[in-house]
Design a protein around this motif. Sequence first.
Motif, PDB file in Angstrom:
ATOM      1  N   ILE A 107       2.342   3.870  -6.221  1.00  0.00           N
ATOM      2  CA  ILE A 107       3.419   3.320  -7.313  1.00  0.00           C
ATOM      3  C   ILE A 107       4.757   3.661  -6.926  1.00  0.00           C
ATOM      4  N   GLU A 108       5.567   2.929  -7.601  1.00  0.00           N
ATOM      5  CA  GLU A 108       6.853   3.098  -7.694  1.00  0.00           C
ATOM      6  C   GLU A 108       7.484   2.493  -8.973  1.00  0.00           C
ATOM      7  N   PRO A 109       8.356   3.021  -9.728  1.00  0.00           N
ATOM      8  CA  PRO A 109       8.647   2.372 -10.942  1.00  0.00           C
ATOM      9  C   PRO A 109       9.367   0.993 -10.904  1.00  0.00           C
ATOM     10  N   LYS A 110       8.878   0.456 -11.785  1.00  0.00           N
ATOM     11  CA  LYS A 110       9.536  -0.994 -12.102  1.00  0.00           C
ATOM     12  C   LYS A 110      10.561  -1.047 -13.085  1.00  0.00           C
ATOM     13  N   ASP A 111      10.087  -0.357 -14.342  1.00  0.00           N
ATOM     14  CA  ASP A 111      10.893  -0.076 -15.434  1.00  0.00           C
ATOM     15  C   ASP A 111       9.882   1.088 -16.399  1.00  0.00           C
ATOM     16  N   SER A 112      10.392   1.327 -17.338  1.00  0.00           N
ATOM     17  CA  SER A 112       9.975   2.532 -18.194  1.00  0.00           C
ATOM     18  C   SER A 112       8.463   2.467 -18.620  1.00  0.00           C
ATOM     19  N   LYS A 113       7.973   1.221 -18.643  1.00  0.00           N
ATOM     20  CA  LYS A 113       6.833   0.696 -18.916  1.00  0.00           C
ATOM     21  C   LYS A 113       5.963   0.057 -17.906  1.00  0.00           C
ATOM     22  N   THR A 114       6.493  -0.091 -16.686  1.00  0.00           N
ATOM     23  CA  THR A 114       5.518  -0.681 -15.651  1.00  0.00           C
ATOM     24  C   THR A 114       6.061  -0.111 -14.277  1.00  0.00           C
ATOM     25  N   TYR A 115       5.004  -0.040 -13.320  1.00  0.00           N
ATOM     26  CA  TYR A 115       5.262   0.436 -11.922  1.00  0.00           C
ATOM     27  C   TYR A 115       4.735  -0.587 -10.909  1.00  0.00           C
ATOM     28  N   TYR A 116       5.341  -0.866  -9.906  1.00  0.00           N
ATOM     29  CA  TYR A 116       4.590  -1.585  -8.897  1.00  0.00           C
ATOM     30  C   TYR A 116       3.561  -0.593  -8.530  1.00  0.00           C
ATOM     31  N   LEU A 117       2.740  -1.818  -7.803  1.00  0.00           N
ATOM     32  CA  LEU A 117       1.483  -0.994  -7.450  1.00  0.00           C
ATOM     33  C   LEU A 117       1.108  -1.712  -5.906  1.00  0.00           C
ATOM     34  N   THR A 118       0.735  -0.790  -5.006  1.00  0.00           N
ATOM     35  CA  THR A 118       0.140  -1.098  -3.721  1.00  0.00           C
ATOM     36  C   THR A 118      -1.080  -0.575  -3.356  1.00  0.00           C
ATOM     37  N   ILE A 119      -1.981  -1.533  -2.853  1.00  0.00           N
ATOM     38  CA  ILE A 119      -3.385  -0.900  -2.582  1.00  0.00           C
ATOM     39  C   ILE A 119      -3.497  -1.381  -1.375  1.00  0.00           C
ATOM     40  N   THR A 120      -3.888  -0.602  -0.456  1.00  0.00           N
ATOM     41  CA  THR A 120      -4.248  -1.103   1.054  1.00  0.00           C
ATOM     42  C   THR A 120      -5.808  -0.721   1.209  1.00  0.00           C
ATOM     43  N   SER A 121      -6.445  -1.769   1.465  1.00  0.00           N
ATOM     44  CA  SER A 121      -7.893  -1.653   1.583  1.00  0.00           C
ATOM     45  C   SER A 121      -8.186  -2.339   2.876  1.00  0.00           C
ATOM     46  N   GLY A 122      -8.513  -1.798   4.233  1.00  0.00           N
ATOM     47  CA  GLY A 122      -8.757  -2.328   5.491  1.00  0.00           C
ATOM     48  C   GLY A 122      -7.557  -3.202   5.856  1.00  0.00           C
ATOM     49  N   LYS A 123      -7.711  -4.666   6.121  1.00  0.00           N
ATOM     50  CA  LYS A 123      -6.685  -5.226   6.620  1.00  0.00           C
ATOM     51  C   LYS A 123      -6.104  -5.959   5.355  1.00  0.00           C
ATOM     52  N   THR A 124      -6.421  -5.662   4.060  1.00  0.00           N
ATOM     53  CA  THR A 124      -5.944  -6.442   2.975  1.00  0.00           C
ATOM     54  C   THR A 124      -4.904  -5.364   2.199  1.00  0.00           C
ATOM     55  N   LYS A 125      -3.605  -6.037   2.139  1.00  0.00           N
ATOM     56  CA  LYS A 125      -2.580  -5.168   1.389  1.00  0.00           C
ATOM     57  C   LYS A 125      -2.476  -6.085  -0.102  1.00  0.00           C
ATOM     58  N   TYR A 126      -2.641  -5.222  -1.199  1.00  0.00           N
ATOM     59  CA  TYR A 126      -2.394  -5.739  -2.520  1.00  0.00           C
ATOM     60  C   TYR A 126      -1.156  -5.329  -3.140  1.00  0.00           C
ATOM     61  N   ASN A 127      -0.463  -6.237  -3.568  1.00  0.00           N
ATOM     62  CA  ASN A 127       0.948  -5.856  -4.327  1.00  0.00           C
ATOM     63  C   ASN A 127       1.011  -6.492  -5.713  1.00  0.00           C
ATOM     64  N   GLY A 128       1.203  -5.410  -6.540  1.00  0.00           N
ATOM     65  CA  GLY A 128       0.898  -5.942  -7.939  1.00  0.00           C
ATOM     66  C   GLY A 128       1.878  -4.726  -8.913  1.00  0.00           C
ATOM     67  N   VAL A 129       1.140  -4.656 -10.237  1.00  0.00           N
ATOM     68  CA  VAL A 129       1.833  -3.875 -11.014  1.00  0.00           C
ATOM     69  C   VAL A 129       0.836  -2.942 -11.819  1.00  0.00           C
ATOM     70  N   VAL A 130       1.001  -1.944 -12.460  1.00  0.00           N
ATOM     71  CA  VAL A 130       0.351  -1.138 -13.301  1.00  0.00           C
ATOM     72  C   VAL A 130       1.154  -0.973 -14.513  1.00  0.00           C
ATOM     73  N   THR A 131       0.750  -1.421 -15.753  1.00  0.00           N
ATOM     74  CA  THR A 131       1.235  -1.612 -17.170  1.00  0.00           C
ATOM     75  C   THR A 131       0.217  -1.167 -18.123  1.00  0.00           C
ATOM     76  N   THR A 132       0.709  -1.302 -19.350  1.00  0.00           N
ATOM     77  CA  THR A 132      -0.265  -1.278 -20.442  1.00  0.00           C
ATOM     78  C   THR A 132      -0.505  -2.372 -21.344  1.00  0.00           C
ATOM     79  N   GLN A 133      -1.863  -2.798 -21.853  1.00  0.00           N
ATOM     80  CA  GLN A 133      -1.809  -3.821 -22.599  1.00  0.00           C
ATOM     81  C   GLN A 133      -2.770  -3.843 -23.818  1.00  0.00           C
TER      82      GLN A 133
END
Length: 554
Positions: A497-523
């Motif tokens: 992860i790396e910070p996006k803002d105070s409430k959200t992080y950028y998320l990267t998950i690498t699984s085999g040949k697949t790279k997922y780019n997204g976010v971690v936050t609260t709901q």
Amino acid sequence: MHLSKKAKRHLLLGASAITVALVSVGLTSCSKPQAFKPSKWHTTMEKHPAIHDPSIVMVKDKSGKPHYYVFGTHVTEAESDDLVHWNVPFTTNYENPKKNIILGNFDKNLKVPFKWAGHNDADSAGGYAIWAPDVHYDKDYKWADGSKGAYLYYFANSSTWRRSVISVAASKSIKGPYTNVKPIVYSGFTKNDATDGSDRNIKYTKTNLPKLIKSGKVSGWSDKWNMPGGSEWNHFYAPNAIDPAVFTDAHGKTWMVYGSWSGGIFMLRINPKTGTAYYPGHDSKTKDGRIIDRYFGTKLLGGYHQSGEGPYIMYDKANKYYYLFITIGGLDYQGGYNIRMWRSKSPDGPYVDAKGQAAPSYKEATGSKINTKYGIKISGNYKLPGMDKSYKSCGHNSAIKTPNGQYFLVYHTRFSFDNNFQLRVHQMMMNKENWPVNLPFAYTDKKPSALAKNKIPGTYTFYNLGTQTSASDVARKEITLSENHLVTGGMTGKWKIEPKDSKTYYLTITSGKTKYNGVVTTQYDNEEKKSGWKIVLSAIGNYNETIWGFKDLK
């Protein structure tokens, strides 16, 4: 909206709106417009109103505060200040047929499109078929009295799965009533006298084509529109004229995207003074080889009756991308309806997905569901652990970016063993690659607090929406994000992860040949029996899959 005959049930409705022209005798004739009276909405509050094919519109009040409206199939609508609590002015579909708040008296105001489709004919026998509207404000629209500015209500009438017409109506208030109905594009017509679903003649002379051809706006009849012999519509090539959606591009030009199954999804430039179309006039092709039809416009994707409907394009000035949303599959709860997404730097494409594939433009018929290979799948059938039933066939969406920079996906959903439907609003967030990722829970007006990164490791309920179109729910699994940044369980790999803002992080998950780019936050989860705050993750993979995860925030 592609419906079977069984699924089409329409009730009579209407409303009246008459413009009176007064001509002075012995003087230069002039027109005096009747004073406009906006419709009054008498509403009740609902969180999830029964609105199908919802299209969202934002209007700012005098203080600059945004106010939101949704408009849907069967002349349904609602308004909200917060995208959570909706004030609903209808209790039944096609309410008050003699004085509808949106379209007035249908029999009078929609007389021209009804001659072609959508009124007591074929699949609309016994009632009306008025589908999938989209409202757009046009500051340059010119009224008969010379005044400018109108809210334009784009909508479709349909009698069969191919015989339809898209029209536009105008109002000085977003709440209606809308008048000055003008047809834009017809489908299902033939060169010769013929019928389709009823005894109504479907020869092209019954459409707007003769006038367009006579005026030189369309170069003439095209044999591509019909099967050989000229007595049957060529649904492999030409679109079904339903599901209009209108947007303005980076240069101020207005476009209408439309279509359902049949020949695919097309788009036309819109004349801002009239709300109707600029037609290409002659056949040609785009630089990448897609069809530009003299009447129907530029083809974006689809054809040969592959599923795909409810197109919507959202332009984001911040990253200069146009995002194209299409729903594929069948719309009932067993049909696997699901939303796909592409993007482009140009309003007329080509649009590409996360895999780098251009949106497909089919050139031959095939019995297989080859469209599942394309587009990022951002919705699917799923069941939350604390719910008694599943969400099914989530689709036909619109999307919006609010003044404070938030993105929202607006669509309808069905449920297990139930073809009833409800409105849903989900927040989206941009990942590092400028794709909007769809968060797993319906939006609430609760404001999240700061998220400490040491809260993120743990075990998550996990879904991979995959790429298939299916009546089944996607599998519910568990994954663990360990403190040493490993992913185990239902997916294996590494995360960071790396910070996006105070409430959200950028998320990267690498699984085999697949790279997922997204976010971690609260709901805030208000959908399950036990509500509460969750840490959620959502990411898009380079093979067009969306993954979701969530766990309790402790």
